[in-house]
Scaffold this motif. Sequence first.
Motif, PDB file in Angstrom:
ATOM      1  N   ILE A 105     110.351  59.861  62.052  1.00  0.00           N
ATOM      2  CA  ILE A 105     109.277  58.941  62.352  1.00  0.00           C
ATOM      3  C   ILE A 105     108.367  59.112  61.582  1.00  0.00           C
ATOM      4  O   ILE A 105     107.804  59.811  61.050  1.00  0.00           O
ATOM      5  CB  ILE A 105     108.666  59.712  64.015  1.00  0.00           C
ATOM      6  N   PRO A 106     108.040  57.448  61.027  1.00  0.00           N
ATOM      7  CA  PRO A 106     106.884  57.466  59.878  1.00  0.00           C
ATOM      8  C   PRO A 106     105.712  57.593  60.449  1.00  0.00           C
ATOM      9  O   PRO A 106     105.555  57.486  61.686  1.00  0.00           O
ATOM     10  CB  PRO A 106     107.377  55.907  59.376  1.00  0.00           C
ATOM     11  N   ALA A 107     104.612  57.685  59.686  1.00  0.00           N
ATOM     12  CA  ALA A 107     103.536  58.031  60.233  1.00  0.00           C
ATOM     13  C   ALA A 107     102.856  56.752  60.741  1.00  0.00           C
ATOM     14  O   ALA A 107     102.148  56.718  62.024  1.00  0.00           O
ATOM     15  CB  ALA A 107     102.469  58.250  59.133  1.00  0.00           C
ATOM     16  N   SER A 108     103.349  55.422  60.615  1.00  0.00           N
ATOM     17  CA  SER A 108     102.922  54.336  61.125  1.00  0.00           C
ATOM     18  C   SER A 108     103.709  54.120  62.463  1.00  0.00           C
ATOM     19  O   SER A 108     103.047  53.152  63.081  1.00  0.00           O
ATOM     20  CB  SER A 108     103.563  53.192  60.229  1.00  0.00           C
ATOM     21  N   ARG A 109     104.382  55.103  62.926  1.00  0.00           N
ATOM     22  CA  ARG A 109     104.865  55.026  64.406  1.00  0.00           C
ATOM     23  C   ARG A 109     104.377  56.135  65.138  1.00  0.00           C
ATOM     24  O   ARG A 109     105.048  56.632  66.327  1.00  0.00           O
ATOM     25  CB  ARG A 109     106.532  55.034  64.327  1.00  0.00           C
ATOM     26  N   ILE A 110     103.683  56.932  64.600  1.00  0.00           N
ATOM     27  CA  ILE A 110     102.931  58.121  65.340  1.00  0.00           C
ATOM     28  C   ILE A 110     101.421  57.634  65.797  1.00  0.00           C
ATOM     29  O   ILE A 110     100.738  57.444  65.180  1.00  0.00           O
ATOM     30  CB  ILE A 110     102.960  59.353  64.435  1.00  0.00           C
ATOM     31  N   VAL A 111     101.056  57.899  67.019  1.00  0.00           N
ATOM     32  CA  VAL A 111      99.923  58.012  67.439  1.00  0.00           C
ATOM     33  C   VAL A 111      99.507  59.427  67.787  1.00  0.00           C
ATOM     34  O   VAL A 111     100.134  60.321  68.519  1.00  0.00           O
ATOM     35  CB  VAL A 111     100.065  57.251  69.020  1.00  0.00           C
ATOM     36  N   ILE A 112      98.237  59.777  67.498  1.00  0.00           N
ATOM     37  CA  ILE A 112      97.547  61.099  67.809  1.00  0.00           C
ATOM     38  C   ILE A 112      96.576  60.910  68.885  1.00  0.00           C
ATOM     39  O   ILE A 112      95.586  60.315  68.971  1.00  0.00           O
ATOM     40  CB  ILE A 112      96.788  61.616  66.500  1.00  0.00           C
ATOM     41  N   ALA A 113      96.517  61.616  69.996  1.00  0.00           N
ATOM     42  CA  ALA A 113      95.775  61.700  71.192  1.00  0.00           C
ATOM     43  C   ALA A 113      95.088  62.782  71.666  1.00  0.00           C
ATOM     44  O   ALA A 113      95.884  63.573  71.429  1.00  0.00           O
ATOM     45  CB  ALA A 113      96.658  60.759  72.245  1.00  0.00           C
ATOM     46  N   GLY A 114      94.319  62.716  72.438  1.00  0.00           N
ATOM     47  CA  GLY A 114      93.823  63.975  73.226  1.00  0.00           C
ATOM     48  C   GLY A 114      92.661  63.754  74.158  1.00  0.00           C
ATOM     49  O   GLY A 114      92.019  62.704  74.219  1.00  0.00           O
ATOM     50  N   PHE A 115      92.626  64.984  75.083  1.00  0.00           N
ATOM     51  CA  PHE A 115      91.711  64.792  76.020  1.00  0.00           C
ATOM     52  C   PHE A 115      90.409  65.833  76.003  1.00  0.00           C
ATOM     53  O   PHE A 115      90.735  67.004  75.577  1.00  0.00           O
ATOM     54  CB  PHE A 115      92.263  65.008  77.475  1.00  0.00           C
ATOM     55  N   SER A 116      89.232  65.540  75.784  1.00  0.00           N
ATOM     56  CA  SER A 116      88.183  66.363  75.784  1.00  0.00           C
ATOM     57  C   SER A 116      88.311  67.270  74.302  1.00  0.00           C
ATOM     58  O   SER A 116      88.122  66.400  73.402  1.00  0.00           O
ATOM     59  CB  SER A 116      88.143  67.621  76.912  1.00  0.00           C
ATOM     60  N   GLN A 117      88.479  68.384  74.450  1.00  0.00           N
ATOM     61  CA  GLN A 117      88.573  69.042  73.178  1.00  0.00           C
ATOM     62  C   GLN A 117      89.629  68.482  72.370  1.00  0.00           C
ATOM     63  O   GLN A 117      89.710  68.563  71.218  1.00  0.00           O
ATOM     64  CB  GLN A 117      88.794  70.563  73.238  1.00  0.00           C
ATOM     65  N   GLY A 118      90.762  68.051  73.084  1.00  0.00           N
ATOM     66  CA  GLY A 118      91.802  67.280  72.347  1.00  0.00           C
ATOM     67  C   GLY A 118      91.749  66.143  71.605  1.00  0.00           C
ATOM     68  O   GLY A 118      92.134  65.607  70.699  1.00  0.00           O
ATOM     69  N   CYS A 119      90.478  65.318  72.573  1.00  0.00           N
ATOM     70  CA  CYS A 119      89.921  64.165  71.748  1.00  0.00           C
ATOM     71  C   CYS A 119      89.469  64.329  70.590  1.00  0.00           C
ATOM     72  O   CYS A 119      89.625  63.761  69.453  1.00  0.00           O
ATOM     73  CB  CYS A 119      88.975  63.552  72.624  1.00  0.00           C
ATOM     74  N   ALA A 120      88.562  65.527  70.495  1.00  0.00           N
ATOM     75  CA  ALA A 120      87.831  65.749  69.253  1.00  0.00           C
ATOM     76  C   ALA A 120      88.810  66.040  68.134  1.00  0.00           C
ATOM     77  O   ALA A 120      88.736  65.595  67.018  1.00  0.00           O
ATOM     78  CB  ALA A 120      86.843  67.052  69.460  1.00  0.00           C
ATOM     79  N   MET A 121      90.060  66.705  68.528  1.00  0.00           N
ATOM     80  CA  MET A 121      91.027  67.109  67.459  1.00  0.00           C
ATOM     81  C   MET A 121      91.812  65.796  67.143  1.00  0.00           C
ATOM     82  O   MET A 121      92.108  65.675  65.915  1.00  0.00           O
ATOM     83  CB  MET A 121      91.923  68.442  68.138  1.00  0.00           C
TER      84      MET A 121
END
Length: 220
Positions: A105-121
């Motif tokens: 999976i290339p970086a261009s197909r990766i989404v980084i997501a998070g909620f609350s503390q996970g959002c900060a990360m």
Amino acid sequence: MSLAPIEIETGPRPTASVILMHGLGADGNDFVPICNELDLSGIGPVRFVFPNAPVMPVTINNGYPMPAWYDIYGPIGDKGEDEAGLRRSMASIEALIAKEKTRGIPASRIVIAGFSQGCAMALLTGLRHAERLAGIVGLSGYLPLAATTAAEATPMNRDVPIFMAHGQHDGVVVMSRATASRDALKALGYAIEWHEYPMEHSVCLEEIADLGAWLRKVLG
């Protein structure tokens, strides 16, 4: 991380990955149900990765050990930030991104997501990642280490799509903290898709629908 990440694939041979970090005191199971609510059938098979934060004493909760990406010393923004903890967890998330790349999976197909503390990360890691990502999602959270963002953010992700959403009645991460983060990112030139909902520190179905539409756009 305290446990191996939970992984769910919507079909064989995924062509995209979504790495989604939970909030304080939760674990990787917290957002697994979101897989069943997001309609991503039009973009091909997706691998969801739900990491588990390490268990550590959390100062604001009287030192009680719980899953946390970093320590919180007091009300957000009032008593400084756990920079060492933030950067340790950022390194762990970078390792997850690297693993997805080794699986094709290339970086261009990766989404980084998070909620609350996970959002900060998600914001901390995504803006500093060395390759252009598909997108960053921040739910009910804020921008950590804001003062270092301009200097540390990589040029490759200056135009990365960012989805931010927040509850109008959030008493954990108050709305003003979220809008200040949004405005700080906009001032640095980032394009933010902003949503707010009449909810507390949680997730609602309308938010999931909006997130699904955004994911179809950035991964389509």
